[in-house]
Design a protein around this motif. Structure first.
Motif, PDB file in Angstrom:
ATOM      1  N   VAL A  85       0.848  -1.197   0.000  1.00 44.49           N
ATOM      2  CA  VAL A  85       0.000   0.000   0.000  1.00 44.49           C
ATOM      3  C   VAL A  85       0.885   1.249   0.000  1.00 44.49           C
ATOM      4  CG1 VAL A  85      -1.711   1.321   1.322  1.00 44.49           C
ATOM      5  CG2 VAL A  85      -1.963  -1.160   1.092  1.00 44.49           C
ATOM      6  N   GLN A  86       1.934   1.211   0.810  1.00 44.76           N
ATOM      7  CA  GLN A  86       2.880   2.341   0.863  1.00 44.76           C
ATOM      8  C   GLN A  86       3.438   2.628  -0.536  1.00 44.76           C
ATOM      9  OE1 GLN A  86       6.721   1.308   2.427  1.00 44.76           O
ATOM     10  NE2 GLN A  86       7.069   3.337   3.321  1.00 44.76           N
ATOM     11  N   ARG A  87       3.869   1.596  -1.215  1.00 43.42           N
ATOM     12  CA  ARG A  87       4.470   1.781  -2.537  1.00 43.42           C
ATOM     13  C   ARG A  87       3.446   2.275  -3.563  1.00 43.42           C
ATOM     14  NH1 ARG A  87       9.437  -0.667  -3.844  1.00 43.42           N
ATOM     15  NH2 ARG A  87       8.625  -0.927  -5.947  1.00 43.42           N
ATOM     16  N   THR A  88       2.237   1.719  -3.495  1.00 37.42           N
ATOM     17  CA  THR A  88       1.216   2.124  -4.464  1.00 37.42           C
ATOM     18  C   THR A  88       0.801   3.575  -4.241  1.00 37.42           C
ATOM     19  OG1 THR A  88       0.453  -0.160  -4.504  1.00 37.42           O
ATOM     20  CG2 THR A  88      -1.010   1.478  -5.478  1.00 37.42           C
ATOM     21  N   VAL A  89       0.596   3.936  -2.976  1.00 33.32           N
ATOM     22  CA  VAL A  89       0.218   5.324  -2.668  1.00 33.32           C
ATOM     23  C   VAL A  89       1.309   6.277  -3.176  1.00 33.32           C
ATOM     24  CG1 VAL A  89      -0.067   6.997  -0.791  1.00 33.32           C
ATOM     25  CG2 VAL A  89      -1.280   4.801  -0.708  1.00 33.32           C
ATOM     26  N   ALA A  90       2.564   5.935  -2.891  1.00 31.88           N
ATOM     27  CA  ALA A  90       3.669   6.803  -3.311  1.00 31.88           C
ATOM     28  C   ALA A  90       3.683   6.951  -4.832  1.00 31.88           C
ATOM     29  CB  ALA A  90       4.996   6.232  -2.813  1.00 31.88           C
ATOM     30  N   MET A  91       3.482   5.840  -5.520  1.00 26.27           N
ATOM     31  CA  MET A  91       3.529   5.865  -6.981  1.00 26.27           C
ATOM     32  C   MET A  91       2.365   6.688  -7.565  1.00 26.27           C
ATOM     33  SD  MET A  91       3.543   2.602  -9.553  1.00 26.27           S
ATOM     34  CE  MET A  91       1.795   2.282  -9.510  1.00 26.27           C
ATOM     35  N   VAL A  92       1.168   6.442  -7.076  1.00 21.49           N
ATOM     36  CA  VAL A  92      -0.005   7.093  -7.666  1.00 21.49           C
ATOM     37  C   VAL A  92      -0.039   8.579  -7.318  1.00 21.49           C
ATOM     38  CG1 VAL A  92      -2.534   7.131  -7.703  1.00 21.49           C
ATOM     39  CG2 VAL A  92      -1.314   4.946  -7.770  1.00 21.49           C
ATOM     40  N   LEU A  93       0.420   8.905  -6.106  1.00 26.89           N
ATOM     41  CA  LEU A  93       0.403  10.318  -5.709  1.00 26.89           C
ATOM     42  C   LEU A  93       1.708  11.035  -6.077  1.00 26.89           C
ATOM     43  CD1 LEU A  93      -2.116   9.378  -4.165  1.00 26.89           C
ATOM     44  CD2 LEU A  93      -1.485  10.929  -2.323  1.00 26.89           C
ATOM     45  N   GLY A  94       2.638  10.319  -6.673  1.00 27.47           N
ATOM     46  CA  GLY A  94       3.898  10.926  -7.073  1.00 27.47           C
ATOM     47  C   GLY A  94       4.721  11.406  -5.886  1.00 27.47           C
ATOM     48  N   MET A  95       4.815  10.591  -4.859  1.00 23.25           N
ATOM     49  CA  MET A  95       5.584  10.972  -3.667  1.00 23.25           C
ATOM     50  C   MET A  95       6.764  10.021  -3.479  1.00 23.25           C
ATOM     51  SD  MET A  95       2.485  11.713  -0.984  1.00 23.25           S
ATOM     52  CE  MET A  95       3.600  12.223   0.343  1.00 23.25           C
ATOM     53  N   ASP A  96       7.747  10.452  -2.692  1.00 26.96           N
ATOM     54  CA  ASP A  96       8.818   9.547  -2.296  1.00 26.96           C
ATOM     55  C   ASP A  96       8.232   8.466  -1.402  1.00 26.96           C
ATOM     56  OD1 ASP A  96      10.559  11.141  -3.580  1.00 26.96           O
ATOM     57  OD2 ASP A  96      11.464  12.034  -1.763  1.00 26.96           O
ATOM     58  N   VAL A  97       8.687   7.232  -1.581  1.00 26.74           N
ATOM     59  CA  VAL A  97       8.199   6.146  -0.728  1.00 26.74           C
ATOM     60  C   VAL A  97       8.453   6.492   0.743  1.00 26.74           C
ATOM     61  CG1 VAL A  97       8.503   3.709  -0.118  1.00 26.74           C
ATOM     62  CG2 VAL A  97       8.470   4.380  -2.508  1.00 26.74           C
ATOM     63  N   GLY A  98       9.597   7.125   0.985  1.00 29.14           N
ATOM     64  CA  GLY A  98       9.966   7.470   2.359  1.00 29.14           C
ATOM     65  C   GLY A  98       9.079   8.530   2.993  1.00 29.14           C
ATOM     66  N   LYS A  99       8.305   9.222   2.184  1.00 29.45           N
ATOM     67  CA  LYS A  99       7.395  10.245   2.737  1.00 29.45           C
ATOM     68  C   LYS A  99       6.003   9.662   3.007  1.00 29.45           C
ATOM     69  CE  LYS A  99       9.893  14.066   2.727  1.00 29.45           C
ATOM     70  NZ  LYS A  99      10.217  14.727   4.009  1.00 29.45           N
ATOM     71  N   VAL A 100       5.838   8.390   2.711  1.00 30.78           N
ATOM     72  CA  VAL A 100       4.542   7.753   2.952  1.00 30.78           C
ATOM     73  C   VAL A 100       4.713   6.705   4.042  1.00 30.78           C
ATOM     74  CG1 VAL A 100       2.673   6.389   1.960  1.00 30.78           C
ATOM     75  CG2 VAL A 100       3.859   8.086   0.546  1.00 30.78           C
ATOM     76  N   ARG A 101       3.928   6.837   5.068  1.00 25.70           N
ATOM     77  CA  ARG A 101       3.960   5.863   6.160  1.00 25.70           C
ATOM     78  C   ARG A 101       2.586   5.197   6.232  1.00 25.70           C
ATOM     79  NH1 ARG A 101       4.392   7.425  12.586  1.00 25.70           N
ATOM     80  NH2 ARG A 101       4.477   5.282  13.376  1.00 25.70           N
ATOM     81  N   VAL A 102       2.588   3.891   6.275  1.00 26.09           N
ATOM     82  CA  VAL A 102       1.319   3.177   6.384  1.00 26.09           C
ATOM     83  C   VAL A 102       1.287   2.426   7.709  1.00 26.09           C
ATOM     84  CG1 VAL A 102      -0.174   1.386   5.386  1.00 26.09           C
ATOM     85  CG2 VAL A 102       1.045   2.988   3.893  1.00 26.09           C
ATOM     86  N   ILE A 103       0.201   2.634   8.448  1.00 28.62           N
ATOM     87  CA  ILE A 103       0.025   1.991   9.748  1.00 28.62           C
ATOM     88  C   ILE A 103      -1.216   1.108   9.695  1.00 28.62           C
ATOM     89  CG2 ILE A 103      -0.434   2.369  12.202  1.00 28.62           C
ATOM     90  CD1 ILE A 103       0.918   5.121  11.887  1.00 28.62           C
ATOM     91  N   LYS A 104      -1.066  -0.068  10.169  1.00 27.84           N
ATOM     92  CA  LYS A 104      -2.187  -1.010  10.204  1.00 27.84           C
ATOM     93  C   LYS A 104      -2.551  -1.276  11.660  1.00 27.84           C
ATOM     94  CE  LYS A 104      -1.486  -5.029  10.980  1.00 27.84           C
ATOM     95  NZ  LYS A 104      -2.332  -5.095  12.147  1.00 27.84           N
ATOM     96  N   PRO A 105      -3.682  -0.782  12.133  1.00 28.77           N
ATOM     97  CA  PRO A 105      -4.108  -1.147  13.488  1.00 28.77           C
ATOM     98  C   PRO A 105      -4.579  -2.608  13.463  1.00 28.77           C
ATOM     99  CG  PRO A 105      -5.398   0.694  12.608  1.00 28.77           C
ATOM    100  CD  PRO A 105      -4.662   0.070  11.474  1.00 28.77           C
ATOM    101  N   TYR A 106      -5.301  -3.043  14.481  1.00 31.74           N
ATOM    102  CA  TYR A 106      -5.889  -4.383  14.394  1.00 31.74           C
ATOM    103  C   TYR A 106      -6.812  -4.440  13.177  1.00 31.74           C
ATOM    104  CZ  TYR A 106      -4.177  -6.016  18.895  1.00 31.74           C
ATOM    105  OH  TYR A 106      -3.379  -6.437  19.924  1.00 31.74           O
ATOM    106  N   VAL A 107      -6.822  -5.591  12.543  1.00 29.68           N
ATOM    107  CA  VAL A 107      -7.621  -5.761  11.324  1.00 29.68           C
ATOM    108  C   VAL A 107      -8.554  -6.954  11.514  1.00 29.68           C
ATOM    109  CG1 VAL A 107      -7.473  -6.485   8.895  1.00 29.68           C
ATOM    110  CG2 VAL A 107      -5.990  -4.669   9.750  1.00 29.68           C
ATOM    111  N   GLY A 108      -9.793  -6.763  11.116  1.00 29.14           N
ATOM    112  CA  GLY A 108     -10.787  -7.833  11.202  1.00 29.14           C
ATOM    113  C   GLY A 108     -10.786  -8.690   9.963  1.00 29.14           C
ATOM    114  N   ALA A 109      -9.633  -9.268   9.659  1.00 28.05           N
ATOM    115  CA  ALA A 109      -9.431 -10.240   8.568  1.00 28.05           C
ATOM    116  C   ALA A 109      -9.403  -9.596   7.182  1.00 28.05           C
ATOM    117  CB  ALA A 109     -10.468 -11.344   8.614  1.00 28.05           C
ATOM    118  N   GLY A 110      -8.871 -10.360   6.236  1.00 26.47           N
ATOM    119  CA  GLY A 110      -8.750  -9.879   4.866  1.00 26.47           C
ATOM    120  C   GLY A 110      -8.914 -10.995   3.850  1.00 26.47           C
ATOM    121  N   PHE A 111      -8.343 -12.160   4.141  1.00 27.75           N
ATOM    122  CA  PHE A 111      -8.471 -13.355   3.308  1.00 27.75           C
ATOM    123  C   PHE A 111      -7.957 -13.171   1.883  1.00 27.75           C
ATOM    124  CE2 PHE A 111     -12.128 -13.703   6.382  1.00 27.75           C
ATOM    125  CZ  PHE A 111     -11.518 -14.643   7.196  1.00 27.75           C
TER     126      PHE A 111
END
Lengths: 786, 293
Positions: free
Chosen positions: A215-241
């Motif tokens: 997600v970090q890489r995709t956000v950076a790519m689509v928004l034209g940002m440095d990967v290092g300027k994008v931080r992705v945090i995942k709290p508890y997640v109710g599954a994904g499968f």
């Protein structure tokens, strides 16, 4: 007795107290000061040209802070696999399914945002839509993507050995067809996210995802940002499968709005939007021909499959490869060919779901095994054992079974189910069936071509000496990975689980490819073990110096220092420790030198003790096109026996019980292993019995809620006997490999084989609704009477 | 999806509720448990500027036995019915239906009045109410009236309720001796289902010759409303119960009484066939219970 002190036990999960008391924080529990609410405009049409978009009325609504379309966001293409970037944040020229994203709004309340969405005026030119594989492949069919003619998203043609020659040696050849239905993951937590953008240009996205890294890489790519300027945090997640294993439109739109407005923005999918977004299991239409000799030896397999892909690729390229490659085991099979086609149409995209690509192919093949067994008068279980690969064998398509407890699994379910007594002796309307399956323990390569480590872990010892802090970017999504890694670090470091604290799911903590392809226990587990050992090494190095004892004569176990020979006099160290702790109440009095003392002394000598670990697989697999899909450092395998009762008058099936044996290499936490086995069976039963996303002729989902999309309830779930088999995987940390997906592979065919045993009817279409079973039984009766 | 805005009222007497309903007329909706209504409001299938909850009117939440009749308030929940001694003892087919509706959480809120007013052809409790000859008690500005529940349903979601009227409850004759009743439904999974078909049967046996004195059979999900299966009833009347008769009654229900349609939950052909099977099976159990008395 286990030779381990922490792992391989039934440990209470570290997230349990918070989850059991409702204290665990999920994304939707969060809010930020000054937060805005986002909402999206999605296409009401399955296929239409966008002639114009007028956002003026929406923008004029009081409380609306921004309305964005592709005009504002641009049209950077993205997707899952770089080979098929066919999506954009918002539709530009046309929409391709009901739900295709067109615009997003940020406003001071959700109500205002939704009202503003309704005020966006879009002029469409409705185009003819194709909703099935068959229609999409017809000559002259409406085309979805210019770049992919004939609506063909991807095709695969592979042959290993020589299938035609193989069939010439066969005495029995079985050809069957089968199709399943499009699934929904039906996770309990719907996708949600909050994006924030600080004045120094860092974007922080808190989101319900399986893969913070991608997600970090995709956000950076689509928004034209440095990967290092994008931080992705995942709290508890109710599954994904599998459905949450890639960035979604909502995450991208939310990030764009937050950066544009410099305010936190929150967005949520409703359950209906979860169904519209799709990305779960494809509908597969298989034709498989299997040939065997009259002694039961498998010789050749010919496989053709059409995948109902939906409007975009998502994981589809990997899916279409997995569908073929994972039939090459667990039986010795010298000749195999595969022709796979993934077809676009005007429905939501399908993607990856537990047992990615391989579940229905397995269901067909495992039924054919039973057909062959029946024809030659062999017990289906014996036929499987006869053809089983051995540890160390490699399949015709280069999958290496470095550990392989498949036969042990079969024997375990034979005993556990009372198979030998029951098979062939079931009363009328009751049946027993079995099947086998296996799955990768982590994809051998990252989704993008890279030499990156697949996982890194940091272990920092607290300066007081009491606790190990574990930092990993891996994704706990309910499967128990946090507990597994805390246990592994505890084991590696030689301290009890209660002295390990873990934080995960944050891209600032390192690289981890995330929770997909059943990779974390093996891959992140390796990194966790290495980090724990690295920290331990540093503590022992200090001790060696301080106690003038060779390092290799010392170890840490259960929170104490063990000396191979005589225990040296450590009273000076203890005195120093106690002096450091003047006034504290927990001075050590034990006969043994404690880890707490040792790590405190290490800090005093060296500063903070930080251990690091990393993992990437050794080079894996063949050189043919597509060889990367299906290769893995290890394969988990399982066997199941199902018993069913069929109501011959109504077609209703009751699953009476399931006995499941799974070879997970080495169970890190037995609670979690058995939990995954139970969960896989539950999902497998749902897909076999009643789960199906239903569309109308306009491409709208008719059952986009959990009342009409029928997952398994507690009343449908049979008693499950879960038997853990351990084969000590040489490529796994402490011998561990996957359990999360392999365990679903045998469920569908075991039930189907049991239904055949009960009724004499082979079902070639899922789900086994009472009506479908009733109709098949009626047709069978008519055939028998004719 | 958000709930639309509405004014919410909680009257404590029936008269107060009637007055409110009169005041806001077509712009007001009555709410009992809300398990259907709130979903419909959210999905914008219905609109209401004013929502009048009946939950605070105590007398509407009671199950009362008075002489040879049983009164059930409109706000009595499915859970309440499941636990009620008189329902368990005398109205087994209602007990089974209330056990079966939705999930635990829904059963704690969903009410009998709501289930009836929602008038779904697949409504869980409706066939049972019909075979027990329940009467619907209505009260409005014009006064009170009582009509058989069987003639209350006019189509999917449509009832005989007049503008301004409130369904306040039900009145059921207490069955006498030598009777049995049963309810069966069929869905795709074992709970939390929306019925593909559902059937209730009530049978009274003539103790003198062990033949069927009265039979009432009601079918759900196979017509615009739940319906009586008169042909199946005729098959049974004055006959000695037995497998062949049950089968014949099932076939009569299947071929002569039901008018199902195809939808995404099931085809008409399957529904017909299942009406045959479920009718036969409910009668088997109902007769067994009747003869055991």
């Amino acid at each position: 007795m286990s030779k381990f002190d922490v792992i391989n036990s039934y440990a209470p999960r570290i997230d349990c107290p918070d989850k059991a008391t409702g204290k665990a924080i999920f994304t939707d529990d969060l809010s930020k000061p000054g937060m805005l609410y986002g909402a999206m405009l999605q296409s009401p049409h399955a296929h239409a040209k966008i002639l114009s978009i007028d956002t003026s009325k929406a923008k004029a609504l009081e409380g609306v802070k921004a309305v964005i379309t592709s005009k504002e966001t641009g049209s950077v293409k993205y997707g899952v696999s770089p080979a098929r970037y066919d999506e954009t944040m918002f539709a530009t020229d046309k929409v391709r399914y009901v739900g295709d994203e067109i615009a997003a709004v940020a406003a001071t309340s959700l109500e205002i945002a939704l009202n503003a969405v309704a005020l966006i005026q879009v002029e469409y030119e409705v185009l003819p839509a194709v909703l099935t594989v068959e229609d999409a492949m017809k000559e002259g069919a409406p085309q979805l993507h210019e770049a992919f003619t004939n609506n063909l998203c991807a095709e695969v043609h592979q042959e290993f050995g020589n299938v035609e020659e193989g069939f010439k040696q066969c005495d029995i050849i079985k050809t069957t067809t089968m199709k399943n239905k499009r699934q929904d993951g039906a996770f309990i937590e719907m996708q949600a996210c909050i994006a924030e953008y600080d004045r120094r240009g860092t974007l922080t996205l808190t989101t319900s995802t399986q893969v913070p890294h991608y997600v970090q890489r995709t956000v950076a790519m689509v928004l034209g940002m440095d990967v290092g300027k994008v931080r992705v945090i995942k709290p508890y997640v109710g599954a994904g499968f599998g459905i949450k294993a890639a960035a979604n439109h909502q995450e991208l739109a939310c990030c764009f709005l937050a950066r544009m407005l410099k305010k936190p923005v929150k967005m949520n999918y409703t359950r209906e939007q979860v169904f519209m977004y799709g990305r779960a299991r494809h509908q597969f239409s298989h034709t498989i021909t299997t040939g065997a000799k009259k002694d039961g030896t498998l010789v050749a397999l010919k496989h053709e499959c059409y995948l109902d892909g939906g409007a975009y690729t998502s994981f589809g390229i990997a899916t279409v490869y997995y569908t073929g490659s994972l039939l090459a085991g667990p039986y010795k099979l010298p000749n195999m060919s595969y022709d796979g086609y993934r077809v676009y149409n005007n429905k939501p995209a399908c993607g990856a779901q537990r047992g990615h690509g391989a579940v229905i192919a397995r269901a067909v093949f495992e039924q054919q095994m039973d057909m062959i067994a029946e024809e030659i008068g062999m017990d289906p279980l014996e036929l499987r054992i006869k053809n089983m690969m051995n540890t160390g064998d490699t399949t015709c398509n280069d999958l290496n079974m470095s550990s392989f407890g498949m036969s042990e699994c079969i024997e375990a379910v034979r005993d556990g189910s009372g198979w030998d007594k029951k098979k062939g002796n079931m009363p009328k309307g009751k049946g027993i069936g079995m099947a086998c399956g296996f799955f990768v323990s982590g994809a051998g390569f990252p989704i993008y071509r890279s030499d990156t480590f697949h996982g890194t872990v940091i272990v920092k010892l607290t300066e007081d000496g009491g606790t190990a802090l574990v930092y990993t970017a891996s994704a706990e999504i309910g499967q128990g990975s946090d507990t597994a890694f805390a246990m592994i670090v505890g084991e590696a470091l030689g301290i009890p689980l209660e002295n390990v604290r873990l934080a995960s799911g944050d891209t600032d903590m390192g690289v981890d490819l995330g929770a997909y392809s059943s990779r974390q226990t093996l891959m992140t587990g390796h990194a966790a073990k290495e980090a724990g050992e690295h920290a331990k090494q540093q503590v022992l190095e200090v001790l060696a110096e301080q106690l003038d004892t060779p390092l290799e004569d010392m170890d840490i176990k259960n929170g104490c220092i063990e000396f191979k020979n005589q225990t040296p006099d450590f009273s000076a160290l203890r005195t120093r420790y106690i002096k450091e702790h003047r006034g504290w109440t927990d001075n050590p009095e034990s006969e043994k030198l404690t880890f707490k003392e040792a790590s405190r002394i290490a800090f005093l000598e060296k500063g903070s003790i930080v251990g690091t670990g990393k993992y990437r697989p050794h080079w894996l697999g063949g050189k043919f096109k597509g060889a990367a899909v299906g290769t893995s450092p290890a394969y988990g395998c399982s066997a199941q026996v199902a018993e069913v009762t069929v109501d011959m008058e109504t077609g209703q099936i009751t699953i009476d019980n399931i006995v499941d044996a799974h070879d997970c290499g080495k169970a890190i936490n037995r609670n979690s292993v058995e939990g995954q086995m139970q969960g896989s069976i539950s999902m497998g039963i749902g897909e076999t019995m009643h789960e199906e996303v239903i569309f109308n002729d306009k491409g709208q989902v008719l059952n986009s809620d959990l009342a009409e999309y029928k997952i398994v309830t507690a009343m449908d779930m049979p008693p499950v006997k879960a038997i853990v088999v351990e084969s000590d995987e040489p490529n796994g940390p402490y011998g561990a490999k996957e359990v999360g997906e392999g365990a679903i592979m045998p469920t569908i065919p075991a039930i189907l084989n049991a239904v055949y045993d009960a009724t004499g009817v082979r079902m070639n279409e899922l789900p086994l609704t009472p009506e479908r079973v009733y109709t098949a039984i009626q047709a069978y009766k008519e055939r028998s009477n004719a | 999806m958000l709930l639309p805005k509405f004014e919410f009222y909680e009257p404590t007497s029936i008269q107060e509720a009637i007055d409110l309903k009169k005041k806001y007329r077509g712009k007001a909706k009555l709410m009992a448990g809300g398990t259907d209504l709130l979903v419909h409001l959210k999905k914008k299938l219905v609109t209401a500027d004013h929502l009048i909850s009946l939950a605070k009117i105590k007398e509407l939440s009671q199950v009362q036995q008075a002489g040879d009749t049983l009164k059930i308030g409109t706000c009595v929940t499915m859970s309440q019915l499941s636990k009620s001694a008189v329902i368990q003892e005398k109205f087994g087919a209602i007990k089974t239906a209330s056990d079966n509706l939705g999930t635990h959480l829904i059963r704690n809120r969903a009410t009998l009045g709501g289930n009836v007013c929602n008038a779904s052809p697949a409504g869980e409790a409706l066939p049972s109410l019909i075979v027990y000859q329940a009467q619907v008690r209505l009260q409005g500005p014009e006064g009170k009236r009582k009509i058989p529940v069987e003639s209350f349903f006019k189509g999917p979601g449509k009832t005989d309720i007049h503008e301004g009227e409130i369904l306040v409850g039900f009145q059921l004759p207490l069955p006498e001796k030598n009777y049995g009743a049963h309810y069966l439904q069929l869905g795709k999974r074992k709970s939390s289902e929306i019925n593909v078909v559902n059937v209730a049967a009530f049978v009274e046996i003539n103790p003198a010759d062990q033949t069927v004195k009265t039979a009432r059979i009601a079918l759900g999900s196979v017509a615009a409303t739940p319906i009586r299966s008169f042909h199946a009833e005729d098959v049974l009347t004055n006959k000695a119960p037995g497998e062949a008769v049950f089968y014949e009654a099932g076939e009569a229900a299947r071929h002569k009484d039901c008018q199902p349609i195809d939808d995404f939950r099931g085809t008409a052909a399957y529904r017909r066939a299942m009406i045959g099977v479920l009718t036969k099976r409910t009668l088997e159990t109902a007769c067994k219970l009747a003869m055991a008395q």
